[in-house]
Design a protein around this motif. Structure first.
Motif, short mmCIF file in Angstrom:
data_model
loop_
_atom_site.label_atom_id
_atom_site.label_comp_id
_atom_site.label_asym_id
_atom_site.label_seq_id
_atom_site.Cartn_x
_atom_site.Cartn_y
_atom_site.Cartn_z
N ASP A 1 0.75 -1.37 0.07
CA ASP A 1 -0.05 0.07 0.10
C ASP A 1 0.79 1.18 0.00
N ILE A 2 2.08 0.98 0.66
CA ILE A 2 3.02 2.58 0.98
C ILE A 2 3.13 3.45 -0.28
N PRO A 3 3.51 2.83 -1.52
CA PRO A 3 3.75 3.35 -2.84
C PRO A 3 2.66 4.26 -3.38
N TRP A 4 1.54 4.06 -2.97
CA TRP A 4 0.14 4.41 -3.38
C TRP A 4 -0.63 5.70 -2.47
N GLY B 1 -1.27 9.24 -0.22
CA GLY B 1 -1.13 10.61 -0.63
C GLY B 1 -2.48 10.69 -1.34
N ASP B 2 -2.43 11.70 -2.48
CA ASP B 2 -3.71 11.86 -3.12
C ASP B 2 -3.85 11.40 -4.23
N LEU B 3 -3.35 10.14 -4.48
CA LEU B 3 -3.52 9.35 -5.64
C LEU B 3 -5.01 8.79 -5.44
N HIS B 4 -5.90 8.99 -6.77
CA HIS B 4 -6.95 8.56 -6.55
C HIS B 4 -7.67 7.98 -8.05
N VAL B 5 -8.46 7.26 -8.30
CA VAL B 5 -9.07 6.57 -9.41
C VAL B 5 -10.41 7.25 -9.66
N LYS B 6 -10.85 7.65 -10.89
CA LYS B 6 -12.13 7.95 -11.40
C LYS B 6 -12.67 7.09 -12.42
N ARG B 7 -13.85 6.50 -12.08
CA ARG B 7 -14.40 5.54 -13.06
C ARG B 7 -15.76 5.55 -13.33
N LEU B 8 -16.48 5.59 -14.54
CA LEU B 8 -17.67 5.77 -14.73
C LEU B 8 -18.36 4.64 -15.43
N TYR B 9 -19.46 4.25 -15.01
CA TYR B 9 -20.14 3.03 -15.72
C TYR B 9 -21.61 3.51 -16.35
N PHE B 10 -21.71 3.36 -17.51
CA PHE B 10 -22.95 4.00 -18.01
C PHE B 10 -23.80 2.69 -18.45
N TYR B 11 -25.09 2.88 -18.04
CA TYR B 11 -26.21 1.95 -18.27
C TYR B 11 -27.49 2.51 -19.13
N GLY C 1 -20.76 6.74 -10.78
CA GLY C 1 -19.38 7.27 -10.84
C GLY C 1 -18.92 6.83 -9.88
N ILE C 2 -17.56 6.61 -9.69
CA ILE C 2 -17.00 6.09 -8.22
C ILE C 2 -15.71 6.70 -8.46
N THR C 3 -14.99 7.48 -7.22
CA THR C 3 -13.76 8.04 -7.10
C THR C 3 -13.35 7.55 -5.70
N TYR C 4 -12.06 6.84 -5.90
CA TYR C 4 -11.42 6.30 -4.46
C TYR C 4 -10.19 6.36 -4.43
N ARG C 5 -9.38 6.58 -3.45
CA ARG C 5 -8.07 6.87 -3.07
C ARG C 5 -7.39 5.16 -3.37
N HIS C 6 -6.08 5.29 -3.61
CA HIS C 6 -5.44 4.23 -4.02
C HIS C 6 -5.23 3.16 -2.79
N VAL C 7 -5.67 3.20 -1.65
CA VAL C 7 -5.63 2.38 -0.61
C VAL C 7 -6.08 0.97 -1.19
N PHE D 1 -8.37 -7.42 0.36
CA PHE D 1 -8.70 -6.04 0.21
C PHE D 1 -7.40 -5.21 0.56
N GLY D 2 -7.37 -4.47 -0.39
CA GLY D 2 -6.12 -3.45 -0.39
C GLY D 2 -5.16 -3.41 -1.81
N ASN D 3 -4.13 -3.20 -1.56
CA ASN D 3 -3.20 -3.24 -2.80
C ASN D 3 -2.26 -4.45 -2.99
N CYS D 4 -2.20 -5.34 -4.02
CA CYS D 4 -1.23 -6.14 -4.00
C CYS D 4 -0.73 -6.08 -5.54
N LEU D 5 -0.03 -4.87 -5.78
CA LEU D 5 0.52 -4.81 -7.13
C LEU D 5 2.06 -4.71 -7.22
N ALA D 6 2.73 -5.10 -7.99
CA ALA D 6 4.15 -4.95 -8.39
C ALA D 6 4.32 -3.88 -9.46
#
Length: 461
Positions: free
Chosen positions: A31-34, A36-46, A162-168, A329-334
């Protein structure tokens, strides 16, 4: 394009009252590299061919209730990321009674305009993106809200969630959140496969990576006050977002072409081992991006041997020496880094060079996914300073288009890009095996990229 946008309701949604006690969740070195103010914005259209009052009267109450039940399972997202001064490690804190903002809005832009692939003004997407509550400081601790949601009705045509979430959390965790919400709302019974796994003991820091990354994090944190609290994220009216599609047959054609080109490089010793649709799409897009940047004069024209970098995250849940549940739940990214000279990328066989470079990064990942993990933050900072880096978010294997609230699959899923050197990837919503590539650029730069993208595909035919 003339349109109106109106907020109908601002509300707060929490887990069912009294259902959860106050709780904290520690972070891991993933989780540590992500932070701060890093966040993701995604939109789902139906598709939703009904008037606004039908939604607000018949759909909205159930949507809110199902969201409350979903937040009960994903309660850390309702809390805040707590970043105390050193030496205290950051953590997530949920207090009984915490809630997340849910905005209900109406927008008169044509639904088909949003779900198309042609360039659309980024400011139009911004109307649909939920705004996170502001970061504040309490007793020298940064208190960072994690989640915001917005539902926008496009009358008689569609709904955008629409969803906006921090990179935790990483992309897979966020998708499990959305799919659980959709399943509870639609009354499906397959909830178990989306329920989050919180046991931090499944992540083993066998190489002492966390201590090194924490030191890097604390150094970065010292500049947060000016950077984060003063960050307005202003949008330029000259920027547009577009999607480019590689269908299954085009991807297969690219694979064959890359193999044929690689046979001519180093007597065939450079044949890629991992020529997946991800590798092919990334290689092709990277080359088109470099060529477009070169054409508009954004690159150093005097140094053809200048090295450029292609950076992408890789899910480690199935790559570690120990098992990590898919619903962790969380980050598990290299962090994976590919590199190639500009002269090589713009050459006739540039896509093959790019594919080989990306394949090499994946091979390193498979031989040791955590090798060099202690340098993830410093490497990324150094590449940012160089300014010759293209990054990737998303993946065609995440299943964005499988998020069904009962209205059918989304007609379009958009990752709202925040950087011009970032591309977003998802599976194709219209054709199995295809890939959608999202990009944000100035209008003139987008025209150049689009032209090169189409010409490069035609060249392969």
């Amino acid at each position: 394009m003339a349109y109106t946008h109106m907020v109908l309701e601002n509300c707060q949604v929490s887990p069912p009252q009294g259902s959860l006690p106050t709780a904290s969740l520690p972070l891991t070195f993933f989780d540590i590299p992500w932070l701060g103010d890093l966040h993701v914005k995604r939109l789902y259209f139906y598709e939703f061919p009904h008037p606004t009052h039908h939604f607000t009267q018949t759909i909205l109450p159930t949507l809110k209730n199902s969201l409350s039940l979903t937040l009960h399972h994903f309660f850390p997202l309702v809390g805040n990321l707590m970043c105390p001064p050193p030496p205290t490690k950051p953590y997530i804190l949920y207090n009984n009674g915490d809630s997340i903002p849910l905005t209900i809005a109406e927008c008169t832009i044509n639904f088909n305009h949003f779900i198309s692939n042609h360039p659309r003004d980024i400011i139009e997407f911004d109307q649909l993106v939920p705004k996170l509550p502001p970061i504040h400081i309490s007793n020298e601790t940064f208190v960072i809200p994690l989640l915001a949601l917005q539902v926008t009705i496009l009358p008689n045509s569609g709904i955008c969630i629409g969803i906006t979430y921090r990179h935790v959390v990483d992309g897979l965790t966020s998708i499990h959140f959305m799919k659980l919400w959709a399943s509870i709302f639609s009354g499906k019974t397959c909830l178990e496969k989306f329920l989050p796994h919180y046991d931090r003991d499944v992540i083993k820091d066998t190489n002492g990576v966390e201590a090194v990354l924490l030191d890097e994090y604390f150094r970065m944190r010292s500049s947060w006050k000016d950077f984060i609290l003063g960050n307005t994220n202003a949008l330029s009216i000259d920027h547009v977002q577009a999607k480019f599609v590689l269908n299954r047959s085009q991807i297969e054609m690219l694979k064959k072409w890359i193999f044929s080109q690689c046979k001519n490089i180093d007597n065939g010793s450079s044949l890629p081992k991992h020529l997946s649709r991800f590798v092919v799409t990334c290689a092709f897009t990277w080359v088109c991006f470099i060529k477009a940047q070169d054409k508009i004069g954004a690159l150093n024209s005097s140094d053809v041997d200048e090295v450029h970098y292609f950076v992408f995250p890789a899910d480690c849940r199935d790559r570690l020496e120990y098992p990590v549940p898919k619903t962790y739940f969380g980050n598990c990214l290299a962090l994976c880094v590919s590199e190639a000279k500009k002269s090589e990328l713009v050459a006739t066989n540039g896509v093959a060079v790019a594919a080989t470079a990306i394949d090499k990064a994946i091979s390193k990942l498979q031989s040791g996914p955590l090798k060099g993990a202690e340098r993830w933050i410093s490497d990324l900072m150094n590449l940012l300073k160089l300014g010759r880096m293209c990054t990737v978010t998303g993946s065609p294997s995440l299943g964005f288009y499988e998020t069904d609230f009962g209205w059918g699959s989304p007609k379009k899923v958009e990752m709202v890009n925040q950087q011009t050197k970032n591309i977003s990837l998802s599976e194709c919503g219209d054709e199995k095996g295809g890939v959608e590539v999202g990009l944000m650029q100035t209008k003139s730069a987008m025209d150049t990229f689009s032209s090169i993208f189409e010409q490069s595909l035609n060249f392969l035919n």
